[in-house]
Scaffold this motif. Structure first.
Motif, PDB file in Angstrom:
ATOM      1  N   GLU A 188       0.793  -1.128  -0.042  1.00 33.62           N
ATOM      2  CA  GLU A 188       0.010   0.092   0.048  1.00 33.62           C
ATOM      3  C   GLU A 188       0.955   1.268  -0.125  1.00 33.62           C
ATOM      4  O   GLU A 188       2.040   1.288   0.597  1.00 33.62           O
ATOM      5  N   GLU A 189       0.466   2.262  -0.619  1.00 35.67           N
ATOM      6  CA  GLU A 189       1.098   3.568  -0.842  1.00 35.67           C
ATOM      7  C   GLU A 189       0.305   4.620   0.007  1.00 35.67           C
ATOM      8  O   GLU A 189      -0.927   4.729  -0.376  1.00 35.67           O
ATOM      9  N   ALA A 190       0.956   5.586   0.485  1.00 32.46           N
ATOM     10  CA  ALA A 190       0.414   6.540   1.122  1.00 32.46           C
ATOM     11  C   ALA A 190       0.818   7.908   0.758  1.00 32.46           C
ATOM     12  O   ALA A 190       2.055   7.906   0.386  1.00 32.46           O
ATOM     13  N   THR A 191       0.305   8.937   0.618  1.00 33.36           N
ATOM     14  CA  THR A 191       0.823  10.108   0.256  1.00 33.36           C
ATOM     15  C   THR A 191       1.723  10.962   1.399  1.00 33.36           C
ATOM     16  O   THR A 191       1.193  10.833   2.585  1.00 33.36           O
ATOM     17  N   ASN A 192       2.925  11.365   1.025  1.00 31.50           N
ATOM     18  CA  ASN A 192       3.664  11.966   1.780  1.00 31.50           C
ATOM     19  C   ASN A 192       3.068  13.357   2.211  1.00 31.50           C
ATOM     20  O   ASN A 192       2.276  13.844   1.443  1.00 31.50           O
ATOM     21  N   GLN A 193       3.141  13.598   3.574  1.00 34.04           N
ATOM     22  CA  GLN A 193       2.740  14.671   3.932  1.00 34.04           C
ATOM     23  C   GLN A 193       3.543  15.909   3.644  1.00 34.04           C
ATOM     24  O   GLN A 193       3.923  16.768   4.464  1.00 34.04           O
ATOM     25  N   LYS A 194       3.501  16.251   2.297  1.00 30.83           N
ATOM     26  CA  LYS A 194       4.363  17.461   1.943  1.00 30.83           C
ATOM     27  C   LYS A 194       3.395  18.294   0.897  1.00 30.83           C
ATOM     28  O   LYS A 194       3.919  18.836  -0.171  1.00 30.83           O
ATOM     29  N   PHE A 195       2.088  18.072   1.198  1.00 32.89           N
ATOM     30  CA  PHE A 195       0.975  18.844   0.151  1.00 32.89           C
ATOM     31  C   PHE A 195       1.495  20.317   0.275  1.00 32.89           C
ATOM     32  O   PHE A 195       1.640  20.725   1.415  1.00 32.89           O
ATOM     33  N   ARG A 196       1.573  21.140  -0.941  1.00 32.01           N
ATOM     34  CA  ARG A 196       1.803  22.731  -0.681  1.00 32.01           C
ATOM     35  C   ARG A 196       1.068  23.244  -1.593  1.00 32.01           C
ATOM     36  O   ARG A 196       0.649  22.866  -2.764  1.00 32.01           O
ATOM     37  N   CYS A 197       0.319  24.297  -1.004  1.00 34.50           N
ATOM     38  CA  CYS A 197      -0.688  25.205  -1.713  1.00 34.50           C
ATOM     39  C   CYS A 197      -0.142  26.599  -1.641  1.00 34.50           C
ATOM     40  O   CYS A 197      -0.043  27.253  -0.361  1.00 34.50           O
ATOM     41  N   PRO A 198      -0.042  27.328  -2.814  1.00 33.57           N
ATOM     42  CA  PRO A 198       0.163  28.836  -2.448  1.00 33.57           C
ATOM     43  C   PRO A 198      -1.077  29.501  -1.707  1.00 33.57           C
ATOM     44  O   PRO A 198      -2.249  29.172  -2.104  1.00 33.57           O
ATOM     45  N   LYS A 199      -0.513  30.363  -0.982  1.00 32.59           N
ATOM     46  CA  LYS A 199      -1.896  31.139  -0.498  1.00 32.59           C
ATOM     47  C   LYS A 199      -2.180  32.324  -1.440  1.00 32.59           C
ATOM     48  O   LYS A 199      -1.548  32.660  -2.350  1.00 32.59           O
TER      49      LYS A 199
END
Length: 614
Positions: free
Chosen positions: A218-229
């Motif tokens: 199983e693969e899980a998304t790394n907690q490095k999601f980034r969104c510009p303000k």
């Protein structure tokens, strides 16, 4: 005396909110009177005089609206009602008398009391018949009264409508006639005044193995999601008498979710994509303005089988205001937004946003609809409007024919009423482009058009505005134009057109096209006219090599052995610029302004270098 009256008014019974509002008014009046009583009393008298004039007009209009015209039947109805009421009263009196008689007959039914029984029975029967007849007459009369009452009601309703129409002139906020507050406020009073981003590029982060998984890979998304303000500003208009001290709530919704909210009326229902806490709320500031400075998406995952160009979102803003003692929920939406996950997506996304906003008269209209196809003449108007942002001329018919045939991959021009699918415009691949030696990429029609637009905007705008570039025409059309100048045809006559096959820097919206020259020369076989195409001038020529189009045109040479030239066997290839079938102009004259500017720029740079050395 007036000041004493003000002081007394402050102590009148009122709730806290009313007392606070009254106190502000009283203090303003009191201060005005104390500072300078004469202007205050003068303005007060003028106000009373205007109020008296208004009331006089109101009373006159009221009297006119309640006047009875000769054609009305209400006088006859009132006379009939008066007469009918008398008849009903008479019937009731007779019935009461008969009821007394019948009660007497019932009381003495057991004995004769000297009266003949048969005669007594006859009187009883006659009284009963008379009573039945009176009941019938009374019922008939009441039915007539009911009918006339309905007629009178209809006339009175008509009169009241006319009366209320007159009242509208003086009191526009009559409860029975004012429009529904939520609808009116929602449609026009709560608006988005500023929106920073229409394309939001997020970073999804890398994938990593989930160590807690039981060996099932199983693969899980790394907690490095980034969104510009990103930020937006909303404002509540016409808010002088509106209590807007609450907060504005922002939600990031897919357009399908916005339509569901609109159909159900549940604007505060949650959305699938969440905004980060504490960034999705903002209080009203001065002038009923609410600013969201740090909006940010918590996470994002696009659904499968959905094209990025077709996956659009809106920011939904909601707030509660108090109008006329009513708590009202008002809402508004932003312009469409697309979330991208790669730089190469932004170009076609830009085209999809242009398509959606151009295909509707109101981009904020609900429910949200996006046209799956548009007529060719509408698409061409959109492309022309895009080029018009640079200034200069409109696109001509030859350019229209070339753009249409290129868009639909047809050899001949397409008709104005042909349907152009959205996917053909900015989703389906139209051409392959080469970038470097071994990199091969594909491009849509919109990518090619935007590449040419960017080239013109950043490097060729002055030449375009001065009509030195023919623009969007194919090579065959360019050759036909040069042939049409047969009587005045000169050797090395040329025109400039945009390349159909070259796109450079294919990341995002910074991609650029190229421009080339089609030139005619009589150095063909057996002295026939020959057409040549120069190597395209790319963006790197202007950006990296710091050359202008004028310099590129002037320094383009061709080798020849027949004609001596200053540079040995090299002759300037582009000598006469084609303007029309009967007109050409020399390169020196056409680009004279740009040669002077280039010379002055070089001299200034030389002076700056000398200053640095000194």
């Amino acid at each position: 005396m007036i000041l004493d009256h003000f002081n007394e008014m402050e102590h009148e019974e009122a709730d806290q909110k009313q007392r606070l509002s009254q106190r502000v008014v009283y203090d303003n009046i009191k201060n005005s009177y104390e500072e300078n009583p004469k202007p205050f009393i003068t303005s007060l008298c003028r106000y009373l005089q205007e109020e008296q004039s208004l009331l006089t007009q109101f009373m006159m209009a009221e009297a006119e609206s309640m006047e009875v015209s000769p054609a009305d039947d209400q006088d006859h109805i009132l006379a009939f009602m008066d007469e009918s009421s008398k008849k009903v009263k008479n019937c009731i009196e007779k019935l009461e008398s008969l009821e007394d008689q019948l009660a007497g007959f019932e009381q003495f039914r057991g004995g004769s009391n000297g009266i003949n029984l048969s005669e007594q029975q006859k009187k009883l029967i006659r009284s009963q018949q008379r009573r039945d007849q009176l009941f019938t007459d009374l019922k008939c009369q009441l039915q007539k009264i009911e009918t006339k009452a309905e007629e009178a009601e209809a006339i009175l309703e008509k009169k009241m409508l006319a009366y209320k129409e007159k009242l509208k002139l003086f009191y526009v906020d009559l409860v029975d006639h004012r429009p529904p507050i939520p609808t009116e406020v929602e449609r026009g009073s709560f608006v988005v005044t500023e929106q920073q981003k229409h394309i939001i590029k997020v970073e999804l982060g890398s994938k990593k193995r989930n160590k807690e998984a039981d060996g099932n890979k199983e693969e899980a998304t790394n907690q490095k999601f980034r969104c510009p303000k990103f930020y937006a500003t909303v404002r509540l208009l016409a808010c002088d008498n509106i209590d807007c001290k609450g907060k504005v709530k922002a939600q990031f919704c897919n357009e399908s979710e916005v339509n569901e909210k609109f159909q159900s009326g549940e604007w505060e229902s949650p959305c699938e994509i969440k905004l980060k806490a504490k960034t999705d709320e903002s209080p009203f500031e001065k002038k009923a303005l609410a600013t969201f400075k740090k909006l940010e998406i918590e996470n994002f995952e696009r659904k499968q089988d959905i094209q990025v160009c077709e996956d659009k979102f809106r920011i939904v803003f909601t707030t509660r205001v108090r109008i006329a003692d009513q708590d009202t929920l008002v809402s508004t939406i932003s312009l469409p937004i697309v979330v991208t996950t790669g730089a190469s997506q932004s170009c076609n996304v830009h085209g999809s946003l242009l398509w959606q906003c151009f295909s509707t008269n109101d981009a904020f209209q609900l429910p949200i609809e996006s046209a799956s196809s548009l007529k060719w003449h509408i698409v061409f108007d959109m492309l022309n409007a895009k080029m018009r942002t640079l200034g200069g001329r409109d696109l001509c018919n030859d350019e229209k024919d070339h753009l249409g045939s290129r868009l639909m991959q047809e050899e001949n021009p397409i008709p104005d009423e042909m349907d152009i699918p959205f996917r053909r415009f900015c989703v389906d691949k139209m051409m392959d482009i080469k970038e470097g030696d071994d990199k091969k990429k594909s491009a849509t029609f919109w990518m090619w058009f935007l590449a040419v637009f960017n080239l013109t905007k950043f490097h060729l705008q002055d030449y375009w505005n001065n009509e030195l570039i023919c623009g969007f025409i194919k090579k065959e059309t360019a050759e036909q134009k040069l042939k049409s100048n047969n009587h005045n045809m000169k050797d090395y006559t040329y025109l400039l057109r945009f390349s159909d096959s070259i796109i450079t820097d294919c990341q995002g919206q910074n991609l650029c096209g190229a421009i080339s020259a089609t030139v005619v020369t009589n150095k063909g076989k057996k002295g026939k006219w020959k057409f040549l195409s120069t190597e395209p001038f790319k963006a790197e020529t202007f950006k990296v090599k710091k050359k202008t189009l004028a310099q590129c045109v002037k320094t383009t040479y061709v080798k020849t052995t027949d004609t001596p030239a200053p540079d040995g066997n090299n002759v300037q290839l582009l000598q006469w610029l084609y303007k029309s079938p009967t007109s050409t102009i020399s390169t020196e004259e056409a680009f004279q302004t740009y040669f002077t500017e280039s010379k002055n720029r070089k001299e200034n740079e030389r002076y700056k270098k000398m200053e640095e050395i000194l």
